[in-house]
Design a protein around this motif. Structure first.
Motif, PDB file in Angstrom:
ATOM      1  N   UNK A   1       2.368 -14.921  -2.693  1.00 19.94           N
ATOM      2  CA  UNK A   1       2.931 -15.325  -1.406  1.00 19.94           C
ATOM      3  C   UNK A   1       2.722 -14.280  -0.316  1.00 19.94           C
ATOM      4  N   UNK A   2       2.712 -12.989  -0.701  1.00 16.39           N
ATOM      5  CA  UNK A   2       2.489 -11.910   0.277  1.00 16.39           C
ATOM      6  C   UNK A   2       1.521 -10.900  -0.323  1.00 16.39           C
ATOM      7  N   UNK A   3       0.262 -11.268  -0.502  1.00 17.81           N
ATOM      8  CA  UNK A   3      -0.688 -10.393  -1.208  1.00 17.81           C
ATOM      9  C   UNK A   3      -0.954  -9.070  -0.501  1.00 17.81           C
ATOM     10  N   UNK A   4      -0.829  -9.034   0.820  1.00 12.57           N
ATOM     11  CA  UNK A   4      -1.124  -7.800   1.542  1.00 12.57           C
ATOM     12  C   UNK A   4      -0.105  -6.709   1.235  1.00 12.57           C
ATOM     13  N   UNK A   5       1.096  -7.085   0.839  1.00  7.71           N
ATOM     14  CA  UNK A   5       2.108  -6.091   0.498  1.00  7.71           C
ATOM     15  C   UNK A   5       1.713  -5.301  -0.745  1.00  7.71           C
TER      16      UNK A   5
ATOM     17  N   UNK B   1      -1.879  -5.486  -1.883  1.00  9.58           N
ATOM     18  CA  UNK B   1      -3.297  -5.141  -1.734  1.00  9.58           C
ATOM     19  C   UNK B   1      -3.500  -3.888  -0.888  1.00  9.58           C
ATOM     20  N   UNK B   2      -2.705  -3.712   0.159  1.00 13.50           N
ATOM     21  CA  UNK B   2      -2.914  -2.555   1.041  1.00 13.50           C
ATOM     22  C   UNK B   2      -2.630  -1.238   0.330  1.00 13.50           C
ATOM     23  N   UNK B   3      -1.442  -1.020  -0.268  1.00 12.52           N
ATOM     24  CA  UNK B   3      -1.238   0.265  -0.965  1.00 12.52           C
ATOM     25  C   UNK B   3      -2.130   0.431  -2.182  1.00 12.52           C
TER      26      UNK B   3
END
Length: 275
Positions: free
Chosen positions: A231-235, A237-239
């Motif tokens: 639902x929030x992959x960037x949370x 993927x970024x770190x």
């Protein structure tokens, strides 16, 4: 051209996480302090929010400095101890001194590294200093083993014997020749140990054994937000991407800068001959 392109990729991979770690806290100062809706859009960046309602980009900007400094300090302490043990074992002419130094190292090599970290974390209630100390202890044994192997062929090799027979002072034999011969392999090994330190530190934080679970640390962010990967992959993927770029950049740059000049000359000569 190929070497320059490879080096540019390595520098770019390393520069991004280092920029986040060094300059990130300054850039994140303008992020909103108020919490927003968890795993929703953010009013400050397009990366959205994490499980605590914090901006994902702002958290990544502030979570790298501690992670990077702890990893670097851990490797520095571990390699300093491993270097002293390995060089002493390699240079000594007494078998019992070598056994006294290296047999405990062999025992330490048999212990699972994550087990050492888990025991240190459980005994100290997850104190970051204790976890970092356990990681350093896990890195001492392989570092000492590698240094002993690398230094033994140098300090007991025919070149060192020839220099001794020529009457060259110890300052020249060890301060110039030995340092020059050992610099490249030890630097490459330090890059490898840094990768191992990042792996252990990330694993400890992912398991909840290191920093506080609400800390903005990159590895903590991956563990804390993993349930919202769809639902929030960037949370996540970024770190996670910053950790990967850090490891890949260091190893690519080490491979490029520490390549033996004689090997490079042979490759260039072979290409010229084929051309």
């Amino acid at each position: 051209m190929r070497s320059s392109f490879r080096r540019a990729i390595a520098v770019a991979c390393l520069a991004i996480p280092v920029f986040f770690a060094l300059v990130g806290p300054v850039l994140a100062a303008s992020a909103p302090r108020a919490r927003q809706a968890p795993f929703g859009p953010s009013e400050w960046s397009p990366f959205g929010t994490d499980r605590l309602g914090r901006d994902v980009l702002a958290t990544a900007l502030t979570g790298g400095r501690t992670f990077l400094l702890v990893a670097a300090a851990t490797v520095l302490i571990a390699y300093l101890a491993g270097f002293l043990i390995g060089v002493t074992a390699a240079a000594t002419g007494r078998r019992w001194v070598d056994d006294l130094l290296m047999r405990p190292i062999d025992v330490l090599l048999c212990l699972p590294s994550l087990l050492l970290i888990m025991v240190a974390a459980l005994r100290t209630e997850g104190a970051p200093v204790a976890v970092a100390g356990a990681i350093a202890l896990a890195l001492v044994a392989p570092s000492a083993r590698f240094v002993r192997m690398a230094a033994r062929s140098v300090v007991r090799g025919p070149v060192m014997a020839a220099l001794r027979m020529q009457g060259q002072p110890a300052r020249y034999r060890y301060g110039r020749y030995a340092v020059r011969e050992l610099a490249r392999p030890l630097a490459a090994d330090i890059a490898l140990r840094f990768t191992a330190a990042v792996y252990f530190l990330a694993s400890a934080n992912f398991l909840g054994l290191g920093f506080d679970t609400t800390a903005p640390d990159w590895a903590v962010a991956v563990a804390a937000n993993k349930d919202a990967l769809t639902t929030a992959p960037l949370a996540v993927a970024l770190p996670a991407g910053l950790i990967v770029l850090l490891v890949v950049g260091i190893n690519l740059l080490a491979d490029d800068l520490l390549t033996d000049p004689r090997t490079v000359a042979l490759r260039l000569a072979e290409r010229s001959r084929r051309g």
